[in-house]
Every structure is written in C-alpha cells, then in structure tokens.
Design a protein around this motif. Structure first.
Motif, PDB file in Angstrom:
ATOM      1  N   SER A  61       0.831  -1.207   0.097  1.00  0.00           N
ATOM      2  CA  SER A  61       0.099  -0.134   0.201  1.00  0.00           C
ATOM      3  C   SER A  61       0.928   1.335  -0.090  1.00  0.00           C
ATOM      4  O   SER A  61       0.359   2.106  -0.698  1.00  0.00           O
ATOM      5  CB  SER A  61      -1.150   0.076   1.296  1.00  0.00           C
ATOM      6  OG  SER A  61      -0.060   0.162   2.305  1.00  0.00           O
ATOM      7  N   TYR A  62       1.895   1.075   0.604  1.00  0.00           N
ATOM      8  CA  TYR A  62       2.919   2.372   0.526  1.00  0.00           C
ATOM      9  C   TYR A  62       3.524   2.667  -0.759  1.00  0.00           C
ATOM     10  O   TYR A  62       3.671   3.713  -0.965  1.00  0.00           O
ATOM     11  CB  TYR A  62       3.964   2.185   1.776  1.00  0.00           C
ATOM     12  CG  TYR A  62       4.977   3.134   1.744  1.00  0.00           C
ATOM     13  CD1 TYR A  62       4.781   4.498   2.349  1.00  0.00           C
ATOM     14  CD2 TYR A  62       6.345   3.249   1.253  1.00  0.00           C
ATOM     15  CE1 TYR A  62       5.323   5.528   2.367  1.00  0.00           C
ATOM     16  CE2 TYR A  62       7.132   4.002   1.256  1.00  0.00           C
ATOM     17  CZ  TYR A  62       6.807   5.333   1.825  1.00  0.00           C
ATOM     18  OH  TYR A  62       7.581   6.423   1.638  1.00  0.00           O
ATOM     19  N   GLN A  63       4.071   1.451  -1.363  1.00  0.00           N
ATOM     20  CA  GLN A  63       4.514   1.889  -2.479  1.00  0.00           C
ATOM     21  C   GLN A  63       3.553   2.263  -3.616  1.00  0.00           C
ATOM     22  O   GLN A  63       3.991   2.902  -4.492  1.00  0.00           O
ATOM     23  CB  GLN A  63       5.293   0.168  -3.106  1.00  0.00           C
ATOM     24  CG  GLN A  63       6.333  -0.247  -2.158  1.00  0.00           C
ATOM     25  CD  GLN A  63       7.508   0.743  -2.278  1.00  0.00           C
ATOM     26  OE1 GLN A  63       7.718   1.486  -3.295  1.00  0.00           O
ATOM     27  NE2 GLN A  63       8.182   0.916  -1.035  1.00  0.00           N
ATOM     28  N   ALA A  64       2.384   1.451  -3.680  1.00  0.00           N
ATOM     29  CA  ALA A  64       1.352   1.677  -4.730  1.00  0.00           C
ATOM     30  C   ALA A  64       0.540   2.861  -4.306  1.00  0.00           C
ATOM     31  O   ALA A  64      -0.389   3.162  -5.107  1.00  0.00           O
ATOM     32  CB  ALA A  64       0.752   0.674  -5.049  1.00  0.00           C
ATOM     33  N   ASP A  65       0.599   3.431  -3.269  1.00  0.00           N
ATOM     34  CA  ASP A  65      -0.228   4.606  -2.539  1.00  0.00           C
ATOM     35  C   ASP A  65      -1.851   4.014  -2.672  1.00  0.00           C
ATOM     36  O   ASP A  65      -2.810   4.874  -3.031  1.00  0.00           O
ATOM     37  CB  ASP A  65      -0.242   5.956  -3.427  1.00  0.00           C
ATOM     38  CG  ASP A  65      -0.686   7.126  -2.773  1.00  0.00           C
ATOM     39  OD1 ASP A  65      -0.654   7.130  -1.469  1.00  0.00           O
ATOM     40  OD2 ASP A  65      -1.094   8.094  -3.470  1.00  0.00           O
ATOM     41  N   TRP A  66      -2.142   3.033  -2.269  1.00  0.00           N
ATOM     42  CA  TRP A  66      -3.416   2.470  -1.890  1.00  0.00           C
ATOM     43  C   TRP A  66      -3.844   2.361  -0.486  1.00  0.00           C
ATOM     44  O   TRP A  66      -2.979   2.502   0.436  1.00  0.00           O
ATOM     45  CB  TRP A  66      -3.449   1.022  -2.516  1.00  0.00           C
ATOM     46  CG  TRP A  66      -3.239   0.865  -3.856  1.00  0.00           C
ATOM     47  CD1 TRP A  66      -3.222   1.735  -5.023  1.00  0.00           C
ATOM     48  CD2 TRP A  66      -2.696  -0.437  -4.554  1.00  0.00           C
ATOM     49  NE1 TRP A  66      -2.964   1.107  -6.083  1.00  0.00           N
ATOM     50  CE2 TRP A  66      -2.707  -0.199  -5.857  1.00  0.00           C
ATOM     51  CE3 TRP A  66      -2.431  -1.777  -4.260  1.00  0.00           C
ATOM     52  CZ2 TRP A  66      -2.281  -1.314  -6.836  1.00  0.00           C
ATOM     53  CZ3 TRP A  66      -2.064  -2.473  -4.953  1.00  0.00           C
ATOM     54  CH2 TRP A  66      -1.936  -2.461  -6.509  1.00  0.00           C
ATOM     55  N   PRO A  67      -5.144   2.436  -0.287  1.00  0.00           N
ATOM     56  CA  PRO A  67      -5.470   2.205   1.175  1.00  0.00           C
ATOM     57  C   PRO A  67      -4.835   0.916   1.819  1.00  0.00           C
ATOM     58  O   PRO A  67      -5.008  -0.016   1.285  1.00  0.00           O
ATOM     59  CB  PRO A  67      -7.127   2.132   1.044  1.00  0.00           C
ATOM     60  CG  PRO A  67      -7.393   2.557  -0.466  1.00  0.00           C
ATOM     61  CD  PRO A  67      -6.331   2.336  -1.306  1.00  0.00           C
ATOM     62  N   ALA A  79      -7.816  -2.009   2.709  1.00  0.00           N
ATOM     63  CA  ALA A  79      -8.063  -2.640   1.438  1.00  0.00           C
ATOM     64  C   ALA A  79      -7.062  -3.734   1.119  1.00  0.00           C
ATOM     65  O   ALA A  79      -7.223  -4.718   0.559  1.00  0.00           O
ATOM     66  CB  ALA A  79      -8.755  -1.762   0.416  1.00  0.00           C
ATOM     67  N   THR A  80      -5.819  -3.057   1.138  1.00  0.00           N
ATOM     68  CA  THR A  80      -4.657  -4.061   0.559  1.00  0.00           C
ATOM     69  C   THR A  80      -4.475  -4.979   1.389  1.00  0.00           C
ATOM     70  O   THR A  80      -3.986  -6.104   0.535  1.00  0.00           O
ATOM     71  CB  THR A  80      -3.536  -2.884   0.452  1.00  0.00           C
ATOM     72  OG1 THR A  80      -3.669  -1.536  -0.546  1.00  0.00           O
ATOM     73  CG2 THR A  80      -2.153  -3.426  -0.075  1.00  0.00           C
ATOM     74  N   GLU A  94      -7.044  -7.545   0.461  1.00  0.00           N
ATOM     75  CA  GLU A  94      -6.797  -8.285  -0.805  1.00  0.00           C
ATOM     76  C   GLU A  94      -5.864  -9.032  -1.031  1.00  0.00           C
ATOM     77  O   GLU A  94      -5.842 -10.261  -1.442  1.00  0.00           O
ATOM     78  CB  GLU A  94      -6.596  -7.216  -1.972  1.00  0.00           C
ATOM     79  CG  GLU A  94      -7.892  -6.404  -2.294  1.00  0.00           C
ATOM     80  CD  GLU A  94      -7.758  -5.037  -2.850  1.00  0.00           C
ATOM     81  OE1 GLU A  94      -6.348  -4.516  -3.076  1.00  0.00           O
ATOM     82  OE2 GLU A  94      -8.647  -4.483  -3.204  1.00  0.00           O
TER      83      GLU A  94
END
Length: 108
Positions: A71-77, A80-81, A84
C-alpha cells in the motif's frame, strides 16, 4: 489436566476482546479478515491446533506487513490492500491444495 471448558471460555473471551478493541482502530472488515483468513490458510498446512495457531500468526504478520509495504509503494488504502493480499493468498493456496489432492487421487 486442564479443563477444556475453561480453555474454551478463555479463548472465546480473548477473541471477543480482540474484536472489540481492534474494530475501533482498524474497522470490522479488517478485523474479521485477520481472524478468519490466516487460520483458514494455516489449516491447509497443519492438522494440530497448535500448528494452525502458529501458522495463522505467521500468515497474519505476512498479510499485515505485506499489505503495508504494497500500500505504501502503490499509494493504496492500507486496510483494503491487507484484505486483498489475504484473500488472494488464501485463494492461491486453496487452489494449489485442491489441484494437489486431485492429482494424488488420479494417481491412486
């Protein structure tokens, strides 16, 4: 020996406290996923309860740290990450186990 009723009660009490405390921090969906998916994934590897608990803890740590990194690398929540990653890992392992069982059955 130890009474199974007291061990069961203590385990249920700890699970209830975990759900109540963590639900306020990270949300109920993430709490439920982190209670169910690691144990379900670990059950594919271990038959004894102690080993299921050990593997479940390892999977839970993997899901949390892996989800944080992705999530940090992809800037995702983050929540949720983690969910998933946990579900994807479970599905992959369940499919591998099912294919392996089918292969063993066909060779008998």
């Amino acid at each position: 020996g130890v009474s199974t009723a007291s061990v069961s009660f203590t385990l249920h009490l700890l699970v209830a406290l975990t759900v109540v405390l963590l639900a306020q921090v990270v949300g109920i969906v993430l709490v439920l996923v982190l209670l169910v998916i690691p144990a379900a994934t670990a059950a594919h590897f271990a038959k004894r309860m102690a080993m299921v608990m050990l593997w479940g803890t390892i999977f839970c740590l993997f899901f949390c740290y892996g989800g944080l990194i992705v999530s940090y690398q992809a800037d995702w929540p983050v929540g949720a990450t983690i969910v998933e990653l946990a579900v994807a890992t479970y599905l992959i392992i369940a499919c591998i186990v099912a294919l392996r069982r089918r292969s063993i059955k066909n060779h008998e």
